[in-house]
Enzyme design. Sequence first.
Site, short mmCIF file in Angstrom:
data_model
loop_
_atom_site.label_atom_id
_atom_site.label_comp_id
_atom_site.label_asym_id
_atom_site.label_seq_id
_atom_site.Cartn_x
_atom_site.Cartn_y
_atom_site.Cartn_z
N GLY A 273 1.82 2.94 -3.18
CA GLY A 273 0.79 3.60 -3.96
C GLY A 273 0.10 2.66 -4.94
N LYS A 274 0.08 1.38 -4.60
CA LYS A 274 -0.53 0.40 -5.49
C LYS A 274 -2.04 0.63 -5.65
CE LYS A 274 -0.49 -3.77 -3.98
NZ LYS A 274 -1.53 -4.75 -3.75
N GLY B 158 -1.83 -7.79 1.28
CA GLY B 158 -1.31 -8.58 2.40
C GLY B 158 0.17 -8.83 2.31
N HIS B 159 0.81 -8.79 3.42
CA HIS B 159 2.25 -9.02 3.45
C HIS B 159 2.58 -10.45 3.82
CE1 HIS B 159 3.26 -4.84 2.87
NE2 HIS B 159 2.30 -4.53 3.70
N VAL C 25 0.84 -1.19 0.00
CA VAL C 25 0.00 0.00 0.00
C VAL C 25 0.89 1.26 0.00
CG1 VAL C 25 -1.83 1.21 1.23
CG2 VAL C 25 -1.74 -1.27 1.28
N SER D 75 3.08 -46.07 12.54
CA SER D 75 2.51 -45.45 11.33
C SER D 75 1.35 -44.51 11.67
CB SER D 75 2.08 -46.50 10.31
OG SER D 75 1.39 -47.58 10.90
N ASN E 98 7.15 5.09 -8.84
CA ASN E 98 5.99 5.90 -8.45
C ASN E 98 6.39 7.04 -7.50
OD1 ASN E 98 3.30 6.61 -8.32
ND2 ASN E 98 2.79 5.10 -6.74
N ASP F 222 -5.04 -8.03 -8.00
CA ASP F 222 -4.49 -7.21 -6.91
C ASP F 222 -4.29 -8.14 -5.72
OD1 ASP F 222 -3.84 -5.25 -5.12
OD2 ASP F 222 -5.88 -4.48 -4.91
N GLY G 78 -0.82 -48.61 15.55
CA GLY G 78 -1.31 -48.26 16.88
C GLY G 78 -0.21 -47.54 17.64
#
Lengths: 314, 636
Positions: free
Chosen positions: B41-42, B118-119, B38, B547, B170, B115, B473
Site C-alpha cells: 500500500g505504498k 521496482g523489485h 505496491v 593485458s 498498514n 519513492d 595483444g
Amino acid sequence: MNTHAKAERAEEAGVSPARLTHLERLEAESIHIMREVVAEAEKPVMLYSVGKDSAVMLHLARMAFHPSPPPFPLLHVDTTWKFRAMYELRDRAAREAGMELLVYKNPEAIEKGINPFDHGPLHTDMWKTEGLKQALSLYGFDAAFGGARRDEEKSRAKERVFSFRSANHRWDPKSQRPELWKLYNARKAKGESMRVFPISNWTELDIWQYIHLEGIEIVPLYFSAPRPTVIRDGLILMVDDERFPLEGEEPVMRSIRFRTLGCYPLTGAVESEAATLPEVIQEMLLTTTSERQGRAIDHDQAASMEKKKQEGYF
Amino acid sequence: MASEPIYQTDDLIAEDIDAYLVQHQHKSLLRFITCGSVDDGKSTLIGRLLYDSKMIFEDQLALLESDSKRMGTQGQEIDFALLVDGLAAEREQGITIDVAYRFFATEKRKFIVADTPGHEQYTRNMVTGASTADLAVILIDARKGVLTQTRRHSYLAHLIGIRNLVLAINKMDLVDCDKGVFDSILADYRVFAASIGIEDFTAIPISGLRGDNITTRSDAMPWYEGPALLDHLETVEIDADRRARDAFRIPVQWVNRPNLDFRGFSGTIASGTIAPGDPVRVLPSGKTSRVGKIVTMRGELDQAVAGQSVTICLTDEIDCSRGDVISAADSPPEVADQFEATIVWMTDEPMLPGRPYWLKLGAATVSATITDEKYQVDVNTMEHIAAKTLALNGIAVCNIALDRALPFTAYDDNPDLGGFILVDRLSNATVGAGMIHFALRRSQNIHWQAIDISREAHARQKSQKAAVLWFTGLSGSGKSTIANLVEKKLHVLGRHSYLLDGDNVRHGLNKDLGFTDADRVENIRRVGEVARLMTDAGLIVLTAFISPFRAERQMVRRMISEGEFIEVFVDTPLDVAEARDGKGLYKKARAGELKNFTGIDSPYERPENAEIIVNTVEISAEEAAEQIVEMLIGRG
C-alpha cells in the site's frame, strides 16, 4: 571558541541552525549544483526562457558566484513568437546580471517562416527542439542549465538533476546515473553533454514565494491587467502584436494574467484580478487546475514530455 | 472512506495571504523515503498524503476519478495509488526508474518524498533515494507481519544512516484494527531491529486506504496513543539540523576570484557553524588561518551554519583549492588514503578489486582501487559471504586505496564527507556508492621514506632513460617473441633492461592468481608496481602480458612517470593468432577446457592511443623489433 559553545551562541542569538527553512535548504542545494557544474564542465551555459522559473534560476546563479558575475552566458533559444514584454525583460535581466546574452533563432525556421498558426507541433519542433540542439552544437556548450522542476508533472518526478545527452543530444534512459547525497557525477566523453536542472526540487509555490521574498523582477504578464484577447479552442489567447491572424474575431479586453509563459499564440491566459504577487500566490493556492494546463504543447499527445525529452526538448 | 474531497485548504490563504506567506516561509523541510512494495500500500499511502495535503489539482483529480472508475480497483472509490503509479508504461518501455520524487506541504513543514519502485533494482534504488532522506517510512502489511523485505528495507535504511525510522503497520482495517496484531508485529520487529543495531523507531498503525492515523488519530483504534503519521513527520528532528552542532567543516567546491583583491572559497557547509574571526585549518595541507568574512549576495554574514552554501574569505593568502576541506582549527578531520568502507554496487558490470575507478568524495575526485573485499552482505539474511567481486545490487565491506590522501569523516558522523561514489574510468558511469567506516592504520603510519639516490641518478649511472615497453595483444600475437628480440638488441647496445614475461611471473610473484577478471586485474596491478620499481632503478623494462582491459593498462600508465610508459600494441587478428597457437591454448579454449580465454570467452579491449602499433601480418618479428629499438634510440 569551541564548536559546542558556538552552537549554543547560535541558539541564544535566535538563529538556531535547527531553523534552516525549506527555502534556505532549496537555495543552498541549487547553488551547490551550479557550482559543481562550473567546477567540472568545460563550457556551461544557462538556458534562459524569461519565465518565472528562469528568473529564479538566474537569481540563484548570481547568488552562487557573487561577487563574480555568473561565469557563463545566458542562451535564449528564440522562437520570435514570445510576448513582447518577455523580450524587454530578457535584455534588461542579462545586463543587470553582468552576463553575456546569446539569442539563437533556427535559420531554417526563419527561412520557412515557421509559425504557431500554420505549422502546429512543427513550430515547437523547429524553433525550440531543433533550435536548442543547433545552438548547443554551434557554441560547443557541454553543460546547459534548465529551469525544469520535478513537480511539474509525473514524468518529471523521476528526472535526474544531471541529465546526460549523447553527442546528437538524445536522452538515453539507460545511460542516466544514480544521484546520491550531494555527489553529482559530471564526467563525460568528448561530444557528450548534460542538461542540469538546479531547481528540480522546487515547487510552484516555492518559486512564487522566493520571487516574493527576494523581490525578483518577473514579466508583468504574470499579473492581471486588461489585455486584448480572443478565445480559441477553449484557450484565452492574447493578441500581442499584429501578426496574430484574426479570423473575423474582434479582440476583447479581458482582465487576464498568465500562469506560464511561452509563445503567445500557444499560451492560454486565465481570467483574474490578481494584480500583486501575494494575490497571484493566493489565487494559485485557491484555484485548482495545474500549471501546465495553459500550455497547448502538452495536449499534443499523452506521453508528450517523455517523447520531447528523448528528442532533445526540455 | 470519505467521498467528499478532504481538501485541507488553509483558511489563512483566503483570509490573510500575507500571514500565510510568512508562515510558509518559515517552514522547515523534511525529506523522507517510503519503503515497501505496491502490495504494502505504498502508492496508496503517498497518494493519500498528497491528496490530504491538497497537492492534487482539480484537473488531476478529475483524471484520477475517471481513471479510478475505469480501473475499478477500488469500486467506485478513488484509488490513490493511481496518483503515483504513472510509471507502469515506462517500466514496459524498459526505462529504469530509480527514484521518483513527490512534493507536499502542511502547515508546519514541507516534504519531499523519495519513492523507489521496482523489485529487481531495489537495493540500488533504495540506497539512492535514502541517501538524501532524513527519515524512512517502512511499510508492513498488517496481515503479513515482518517479512524478508521488511528486514531488507530496514537494513538498507540503517546502512545509509537514517536515524529516524517509522514502522507503518498498514491495512489495519483488514485485521479489524486489532491491537493484538499490532503488538505482535511490533514485538517481532523489535527483536529484529535490535539484532541489526537499530536503536529506536516509531511504530504507527495505519490504513492508507481509509486514512486512519494518517493526518489525524483514528477513532477506529482508540488503543493507539501515539501520533498520527503526519504529526510525527511534522515534528521529528531533522538530521541536517543536528549536524550544525558538530565541528565546522566545508568542502571547497570552487575558488571565487573575480579580481586580484578578492579570493573566496565557495562550498556548502557540511557541519558546524562559522563566524568571522574563527581560526580554521585547510586540509590536507594543514595550514591555518582565520575567517575574514563570509560573503553572500545579500551581504556579509555574522555567522553561517551547516547546510548553507556560502563563500568564505580567509585572512591569510594560503593555498586552498577545489577538493580541500576548511575546518575548525582545533578539530580538523582525519586525512588518509586507505579506508575500510561499505560499498554498494550499482551497475551490471561487476566490481573488480584492483581495477582503478574514479572516487568522488566531497568536492575531490581521485583514483581509487578496492584492495581487499572482506565480505559481502546478503541483504535478505544479513549473513556475511566471502567473495572476490561484487555484482549489481551487491553490498560488501572492502578496503579501498586512493592515489592521494583526502580529508574525510566516518560516514556515520557526516555523509557529506564520508559518502563517496565510484565512477567507471571508461564509460564515466556511476557504478558504485560507498560509506567510509574508518581509515586503515597502515595508511596513517606508512610514510614515504625519502631516498638519497634519486631515480634520475640511477638512470644517469646507466647512461639511459628508464622506460616501460608494455607489449599488449592476444595470446599468440607475438608479444613475447618481439619483446625478446628487442631486449637482445638493447643488450648488444649496452643498455640495462629486464623482461617481465606473463608466463614467468605467474610461476612466482603471481602464482596465487587465476584467470578470472578480478585476478587478471590484480595480475596487471602487481606487474605494474614491479615495473615502476624497476624504472625507479633506472632500467628499461619490457613486459609481455595479454593485458586485455583498457582500464588496467591506463592504471599502469598512470603509475609510471610521464613519458616513460610506451604501449606497444601487437596487432594480430584473432584468426592469425589462433592459427599459430604455439602453446595449443586456443584449441583447449575452443574445446571448453580453458575458461576465460581472451578472444574466445573473455574480451580483449584494443588500445586507443598506443605509442607503437606492430602489425605482425605485414612485417616480421625481427623487423618489428628493429623499428622499436630505433624509436627508443630516437628518444634517447
